[in-house]
Design a protein around this motif. Structure first.
Motif, PDB file in Angstrom:
ATOM      1  N   ARG A  15      11.262  36.943 -37.623  1.00  0.00           N
ATOM      2  CA  ARG A  15      11.346  36.060 -38.638  1.00  0.00           C
ATOM      3  C   ARG A  15      12.824  36.039 -39.316  1.00  0.00           C
ATOM      4  NH1 ARG A  15       6.132  38.131 -40.423  1.00  0.00           N
ATOM      5  NH2 ARG A  15       4.530  36.679 -39.602  1.00  0.00           N
ATOM      6  N   ARG A  17      15.435  36.959 -37.836  1.00  0.00           N
ATOM      7  CA  ARG A  17      16.482  36.374 -36.692  1.00  0.00           C
ATOM      8  C   ARG A  17      16.299  34.894 -36.734  1.00  0.00           C
ATOM      9  NH1 ARG A  17      18.308  40.706 -32.810  1.00  0.00           N
ATOM     10  NH2 ARG A  17      17.790  42.577 -34.035  1.00  0.00           N
ATOM     11  N   LEU A  18      15.081  34.324 -36.737  1.00  0.00           N
ATOM     12  CA  LEU A  18      14.796  32.926 -36.666  1.00  0.00           C
ATOM     13  C   LEU A  18      15.448  32.243 -38.105  1.00  0.00           C
ATOM     14  CD1 LEU A  18      11.036  32.434 -35.663  1.00  0.00           C
ATOM     15  CD2 LEU A  18      13.116  31.407 -34.725  1.00  0.00           C
ATOM     16  N   ASN A  19      15.489  32.917 -39.138  1.00  0.00           N
ATOM     17  CA  ASN A  19      15.966  32.316 -40.486  1.00  0.00           C
ATOM     18  C   ASN A  19      17.263  32.181 -40.076  1.00  0.00           C
ATOM     19  OD1 ASN A  19      13.888  32.176 -41.894  1.00  0.00           O
ATOM     20  ND2 ASN A  19      13.791  33.946 -42.661  1.00  0.00           N
ATOM     21  N   GLY A  22      18.039  29.535 -37.816  1.00  0.00           N
ATOM     22  CA  GLY A  22      18.080  28.143 -38.612  1.00  0.00           C
ATOM     23  C   GLY A  22      19.063  27.697 -39.629  1.00  0.00           C
ATOM     24  N   TYR A  44      15.465  26.835 -31.120  1.00  0.00           N
ATOM     25  CA  TYR A  44      14.644  27.303 -32.531  1.00  0.00           C
ATOM     26  C   TYR A  44      13.337  26.726 -32.337  1.00  0.00           C
ATOM     27  CZ  TYR A  44      14.164  27.333 -37.428  1.00  0.00           C
ATOM     28  OH  TYR A  44      13.610  27.636 -38.620  1.00  0.00           O
ATOM     29  N   ALA A  47      11.174  28.979 -30.391  1.00  0.00           N
ATOM     30  CA  ALA A  47      11.092  30.312 -30.793  1.00  0.00           C
ATOM     31  C   ALA A  47      10.007  30.420 -32.322  1.00  0.00           C
ATOM     32  CB  ALA A  47      12.285  30.956 -31.335  1.00  0.00           C
ATOM     33  N   VAL A  48      10.145  29.350 -33.015  1.00  0.00           N
ATOM     34  CA  VAL A  48       9.385  29.207 -34.177  1.00  0.00           C
ATOM     35  C   VAL A  48       7.864  29.137 -33.563  1.00  0.00           C
ATOM     36  CG1 VAL A  48       8.424  27.583 -35.870  1.00  0.00           C
ATOM     37  CG2 VAL A  48      10.954  28.149 -35.696  1.00  0.00           C
ATOM     38  N   VAL A  51       6.621  32.507 -32.273  1.00  0.00           N
ATOM     39  CA  VAL A  51       6.342  33.412 -33.305  1.00  0.00           C
ATOM     40  C   VAL A  51       5.244  33.278 -34.116  1.00  0.00           C
ATOM     41  CG1 VAL A  51       7.201  34.415 -35.468  1.00  0.00           C
ATOM     42  CG2 VAL A  51       8.642  34.328 -33.775  1.00  0.00           C
TER      43      VAL A  51
END
Length: 71
Positions: A15, A17-19, A22, A44, A47-48, A51
């Motif tokens: 989360r 790394r996704l932030n 983003g 992106y 991946a979202v 997750v």
């Protein structure tokens, strides 16, 4: 507050790394930098979604028994 461990730690790191991804995506869009923007946006979103599936499967108890994995 307890520190995450195991799968919780993995989800926490994903989360984070996704932030970061983003925020980078937002900056590219804001600055109008089209280089690799579409590829980054697709990565992106994928991946979202993954997750989310991992988290939902973990919450449902999938993978807790030996030999089980994500659907």
């Amino acid at each position: 507050m307890s520190q995450p461990e195991g799968d919780e730690l993995l989800l926490h790191e994903l989360r984070n790394r996704l932030n970061l991804l983003g925020f980078a995506l937002h900056a590219y869009r804001r600055d109008g930098d089209r280089t690799h923007l579409e590829d980054m946006a697709q990565a992106y979103e994928a991946a979202v979604e993954l997750v989310g599936r991992l988290d939902a499967s973990r919450r449902a108890g999938v993978g807790e028994e030996p030999g089980q994995g994500l659907p």
